[in-house]
Design an enzyme around this catalytic site. Structure first.
Site, mmCIF file in Angstrom:
data_model
loop_
_atom_site.group_PDB
_atom_site.id
_atom_site.type_symbol
_atom_site.label_atom_id
_atom_site.label_comp_id
_atom_site.label_asym_id
_atom_site.label_seq_id
_atom_site.Cartn_x
_atom_site.Cartn_y
_atom_site.Cartn_z
ATOM 1 N N ILE A 140 0.845 -1.211 0.000
ATOM 2 C CA ILE A 140 0.000 0.000 0.000
ATOM 3 C C ILE A 140 0.872 1.250 0.000
ATOM 4 C CG2 ILE A 140 -1.537 1.382 1.471
ATOM 5 C CD1 ILE A 140 -3.148 -1.089 2.010
ATOM 6 N N ILE A 143 2.210 1.692 -3.520
ATOM 7 C CA ILE A 143 1.243 2.068 -4.554
ATOM 8 C C ILE A 143 0.669 3.455 -4.292
ATOM 9 C CG2 ILE A 143 -1.090 1.511 -5.377
ATOM 10 C CD1 ILE A 143 -0.156 -1.382 -5.650
ATOM 11 N N GLU A 144 0.457 3.804 -3.024
ATOM 12 C CA GLU A 144 -0.098 5.129 -2.730
ATOM 13 C C GLU A 144 0.869 6.249 -3.082
ATOM 14 O OE1 GLU A 144 -3.090 6.049 -1.935
ATOM 15 O OE2 GLU A 144 -3.904 4.037 -1.734
ATOM 16 N N THR A 145 2.113 6.135 -2.640
ATOM 17 C CA THR A 145 3.036 7.280 -2.775
ATOM 18 C C THR A 145 4.454 6.867 -3.174
ATOM 19 O OG1 THR A 145 3.594 7.181 -0.403
ATOM 20 C CG2 THR A 145 1.777 8.661 -1.040
ATOM 21 N N TYR A 328 -7.598 -1.927 -7.914
ATOM 22 C CA TYR A 328 -6.657 -1.382 -6.922
ATOM 23 C C TYR A 328 -6.321 -2.471 -5.900
ATOM 24 C CZ TYR A 328 -4.950 1.109 -2.808
ATOM 25 O OH TYR A 328 -4.200 1.506 -1.721
#
Ligand code: CA
Length: 415
Positions: A140, A143-145, A328
């Site tokens: 996570i 993938i987020e940042t 996602y």
């Protein structure tokens, strides 16, 4: 969380902002707000300032001091770019395989492995405390940042102030702004370092302020919940979020599977044991769990029966609370598997498989409702109940009942 924001963004793009689009073009530039001209400001500039000032009593009622309010908002500038981004139509139609290849690129797998090694001891503690596998948390984060490298580059307060001014999703942006002020009041971060996406998803895990308040964790013990620079706080907060949303320790999220030739795809749910009895096997050659997993596994075709098949559990749905999209969740969990050393997908993603636009997904929901089904939402969010409804209609239409919404299915449904 980002999921809510994505929904908000999509709703708003069609509703509130469309009506004020013309006005937005005429709004003040940030420079004007920071350095007022001697002559009277334009009416729109005055109304933005007036709007901000009108929030003061609400902020005070939530425990924000005048000093905090002024420090955060006295010189706040309307952000034209945020307004523009909030009106943008999200990109649709990207084939699932393309999206997954981009999200689970070799560079991200390598970056994740590096972080797993660098933070081994910390991740031991976090895994023990929250019961979420380290690879899922790191996936996570990646993938987020991109592991904190890309936090969005926007200051959260001006972004949320701009969105609140436009009544972004009703009171939603306003409430997030007031919550962000409360976070400043509590001293977790100074306003100039409160960075996030244009939509207010903050820091390395992209928590919106209300998620920060509920689920952010001070794991390094310095008294501040710092989702911008403290890796222990970031990773523990992701773990805490997933645990709070129902992540079950020791429950696999699911597996890519090989569907047996003689199988009636109308069946979509059952225990792993049942699926094994029906002849399902794991695509990577491992064994499906047949003991100690009571939970239902759902047969899921992300791009239809022509593409890869998966059996997924409730933990798959937990990832969707972070971001509502099925692909996602699949990207996060596949990246986590790759970080564990598992192989790439075995199945081929169909090249021509376009994902339906939100409008089309909403049309499917409306049409199914007209035919007596009860979709869990009418906002275009596809869940497994809806996929079961789609299967039933596919049977009626003589189509392969894989639960996958396609343009052809929509055409049949609304004909
Ligand atoms: Ca801390």
């Amino acid at each position: 969380m980002r999921a809510q924001w994505m929904r908000a963004q999509r709703t708003l793009a069609r509703l509130t902002l469309a009506a004020v689009a013309a006005m937005l073009l005429a709004l003040i530039s940030p420079a004007v707000a920071q350095a007022p001209e001697p002559q009277a400001p334009e009416p729109q500039a005055r109304s933005f300032r007036g709007y901000i000032e009108s929030l003061r009593p609400l902020a005070l009622a939530r425990g924000v001091s005048n000093a905090t309010f002024d420090r955060a908002l006295a010189n706040v500038a309307y952000d034209v770019e945020v307004a523009r981004l909030s009106r943008r139509q999200p990109e649709y139609g990207r084939p699932v395989g393309d999206y997954l290849n981009a999200m689970v690129a070799a560079s991200r797998i390598g970056g994740g492995q590096k972080r797993l090694a660098a933070h081994r001891g910390l991740l031991d503690d976090i895994e023990k405390t929250f019961g979420v596998p380290r690879e899922v948390i790191v996936a996570i984060w990646g993938i987020e940042t991109s592991f904190g490298a890309n936090q969005g580059g926007k200051r959260v307060i001006p972004s949320l102030a701009t969105l609140a001014f436009h009544h972004y999703k009703g009171d939603f942006a306003r409430d997030e702004l007031l919550t962000a002020l409360r976070i400043l009041q509590d001293g977790h971060i100074p306003p100039e370092r409160m960075i996030g996406s244009w939509a207010g998803a903050m820091g390395q895990p992209q928590f919106i302020p209300s998620s920060f308040m509920r689920w952010a964790v001070d794991f390094d013990g310095d008294g501040r919940r710092d989702l911008w620079t403290s890796v222990p706080d970031v990773l523990a907060s992701i773990g805490n979020y997933l645990r709070a949303h129902g992540w079950q320790r020791d429950l696999p999220w699911g597996f890519e599977v090989i569907v047996p030739e003689q199988f009636d795809p109308r069946k979509s749910r059952g225990s792993f044991r049942e699926w094994v009895t029906l002849g399902f096997t794991r695509a990577d050659g491992g064994n499906l769990p047949t003991s100690n997993v009571r939970d239902e596994a759902i047969l899921f075709f992300p791009s239809g029966a022509r593409g890869p098949a998966f059996l997924v559990t409730k933990n798959f749905d937990v990832i969707k609370t972070y971001n509502i999209s099925d692909v996602y969740a699949l990207a996060v969990l596949h990246l986590a598997d790759r970080l564990k050393g598992r192989p790439p997908f075995a199945g081929r993603w169909p090249a021509g498989d376009v994902q339906l636009s939100r409008e089309d997904r909403m049309r499917i929901q409306a049409a199914l409702a007209e035919r007596g089904f009860s979709p869990n939402n009418r906002q275009g969010m596809i869940d497994f109940d809806l996929r079961d409804d789609i299967r039933k209609m596919q049977v009626q239409f003589g189509m392969t009942p894989d639960g996958h919404p396609t343009p052809e299915f929509l055409a049949r449904l609304v004909r």
